[in-house]
Design an enzyme around this catalytic site. Structure first.
Site, PDB file in Angstrom:
ATOM      1  CG  ASP A 191      -2.218   0.683   1.656  1.00 19.90           C
ATOM      2  OD1 ASP A 191      -1.892   1.514   0.083  1.00 19.90           O
ATOM      3  OD2 ASP A 191      -2.494   1.136   1.876  1.00 19.90           O
ATOM      4  CG  ASN A 222      -7.907  -2.228  -6.004  1.00 17.32           C
ATOM      5  OD1 ASN A 222      -6.929  -3.205  -4.908  1.00 17.32           O
ATOM      6  ND2 ASN A 222      -8.631  -1.013  -4.351  1.00 17.32           N
ATOM      7  NE  ARG A 274      -7.664   1.898  -5.513  1.00 16.38           N
ATOM      8  CZ  ARG A 274      -6.858   2.407  -5.163  1.00 16.38           C
ATOM      9  NH1 ARG A 274      -5.098   2.432  -5.943  1.00 16.38           N
ATOM     10  NH2 ARG A 274      -5.704   1.823  -3.745  1.00 16.38           N
TER      11      ARG A 274
HETATM   12  C1  IPE Z   1      -5.777  -3.133  -0.233  1.00 21.85           C
HETATM   13  O1  IPE Z   1      -4.764  -0.985  -0.238  1.00 21.85           O
HETATM   14  C2  IPE Z   1      -5.784  -3.542  -0.961  1.00 21.85           C
HETATM   15  C3  IPE Z   1      -4.393  -3.681  -1.329  1.00 21.85           C
HETATM   16  C4  IPE Z   1      -2.760  -3.537  -1.672  1.00 21.85           C
HETATM   17  C5  IPE Z   1      -4.955  -4.814  -3.553  1.00 21.85           C
HETATM   18  P1  IPE Z   1      -6.092   0.075  -0.968  1.00 21.85           P
HETATM   19  O2  IPE Z   1      -5.468   0.656  -0.728  1.00 21.85           O
HETATM   20  O3  IPE Z   1      -7.488  -1.013  -2.212  1.00 21.85           O
HETATM   21  O4  IPE Z   1      -7.056  -0.298   0.759  1.00 21.85           O
HETATM   22  P2  IPE Z   1      -7.533   0.761   1.358  1.00 21.85           P
HETATM   23  O5  IPE Z   1      -9.103   0.963   0.574  1.00 21.85           O
HETATM   24  O6  IPE Z   1      -7.452   1.852   1.871  1.00 21.85           O
HETATM   25  O7  IPE Z   1      -8.720   0.230   2.750  1.00 21.85           O
HETATM   26  C1  IPE Z   2      -1.938  -0.207  -2.978  1.00 25.52           C
HETATM   27  O1  IPE Z   2      -1.556   1.282  -3.718  1.00 25.52           O
HETATM   28  C2  IPE Z   2      -1.858  -0.157  -4.596  1.00 25.52           C
HETATM   29  C3  IPE Z   2      -3.330  -0.911  -4.973  1.00 25.52           C
HETATM   30  C4  IPE Z   2      -4.266  -0.980  -4.275  1.00 25.52           C
HETATM   31  C5  IPE Z   2      -3.556  -1.155  -6.348  1.00 25.52           C
HETATM   32  P1  IPE Z   2      -2.434   2.711  -3.373  1.00 25.52           P
HETATM   33  O2  IPE Z   2      -2.739   2.631  -4.327  1.00 25.52           O
HETATM   34  O3  IPE Z   2      -3.722   1.878  -2.589  1.00 25.52           O
HETATM   35  O4  IPE Z   2      -1.356   4.130  -2.446  1.00 25.52           O
HETATM   36  P2  IPE Z   2      -2.521   5.000  -1.633  1.00 25.52           P
HETATM   37  O5  IPE Z   2      -3.318   4.480  -0.405  1.00 25.52           O
HETATM   38  O6  IPE Z   2      -3.297   5.763  -2.368  1.00 25.52           O
HETATM   39  O7  IPE Z   2      -1.949   5.675  -1.581  1.00 25.52           O
HETATM   40 MG    MG Z   3      -3.841   2.312  -0.271  1.00 26.07          MG
END
Ligand code: IPE
Ligand code: IPE
Ligand code: MG
Length: 236
Positions: free
Chosen positions: A16, A64, A67
């Site tokens: 993350d 996800n 998004r």
């Molecule tokens: C969890 O991370 C999913 C992955 C790392 C693939 P997110 O960034 O999507 O989770 P939330 O939304 O902060 O809980």
């Molecule tokens: C984790 O990074 C990767 C995925 C969930 C695919 P994020 O995209 O969640 O990064 P932040 O949480 O916005 O920094």
């Molecule tokens: Mg994240």
């Protein structure tokens, strides 16, 4: 002290912080994901060399998809580009690749790419690298329960024979030992629908480091912290 480390058999990671890493570097989010993917290549190699037997990575959750379309399609493009690179890393390091999650939602070429990765690396005997893609615990458990319900309906399974073991075997992780250590990067302290059944007794480790900056030394730090823990499984 590294030589004396007790290496957890199964390490599961929530990668993350790609987005915040991009923001901190004043670049578009998709470059954060690219940096994250590149970092993953190195970390997989490091994990294999450290002697971890199973290494699971949360790459894309069932949530996800919510998004922006732009971000989702950038991620799909990255996964596509990542498959041949991962194949090379896996073959060079004797790593077997598996994926968990519902592949049916992916475009055909991506789903086939994942099949090809599993097949090509299937005979490797080193670390098992498990990619959680379109993965969510609730979805996984729902699909598993549905399979069991069907068996009950067909008369091949009695309700009394539904056990913790048969539930475990109905999950995508059937046959894979439960994680011993779960690491989440970027300072968030939640499971976000990750391996909720399997993590019942895992040690949880959180670090503020954003995923693209998470390197071997951070993995070692997490394992050292795990070594300091007094693991308990509910007994005395
Ligand atoms: C969890 O991370 C999913 C992955 C790392 C693939 P997110 O960034 O999507 O989770 P939330 O939304 O902060 O809980
Ligand atoms: C984790 O990074 C990767 C995925 C969930 C695919 P994020 O995209 O969640 O990064 P932040 O949480 O916005 O920094
Ligand atoms: Mg994240």
């Amino acid at each position: 002290m590294e030589e004396k480390m007790n290496i957890p058999r199964h390490v599961a990671v929530i990668l993350d912080g790609n987005g915040r890493w991009a923001k901190a570097h004043h670049v578009p989010r998709k470059l954060g994901h690219k940096a994250g993917c590149e970092n993953l290549e190195q970390v997989v190699e490091d994990a294999a060399r450290l002697g971890i037997e199973y290494f699971t990575i949360y790459g894309f959750s069932t949530e996800n998809w919510k998004r922006s379309e732009e971000e989702v399609s950038a991620l799909m493009q990255l996964f596509r580009a990542y498959i041949p690179r991962l194949k090379k890393i896996a073959m060079d390091n004797n790593v077997r690749v598996l994926s968990i999650g519902d592949r049916a939602a992916f475009e055909k070429d991506l789903a086939e790419g994942l099949d090809m990765l599993e097949e090509t690396t299937g005979k490797n005997t080193g670390m098992v690298f498990i990619l959680a893609l379109n993965y969510g615990s609730r979805d996984e458990i729902t699909r598993g329960v549905r399979k069991l319900a069907k068996q009950v309906q067909e008369g091949t399974l009695a309700p009394e024979d539904i056990t913790e073991e048969s539930i475990s075997l109905s999950l995508d992780t059937a046959g894979i030992p439960d994680p011993d250590l779960m690491i989440r990067t970027s300072g968030e302290q939640r499971l976000s629908n990750y391996l909720m059944w399997q993590l019942a007794y895992a040690e949880l480790y959180f670090t503020d480091v954003y995923w693209p900056d998470f390197h071997r030394e951070h993995l070692v730090e997490a394992i050292q912290a795990y070594n300091q823990r007094n693991r308990r499984f509910g007994g005395r």
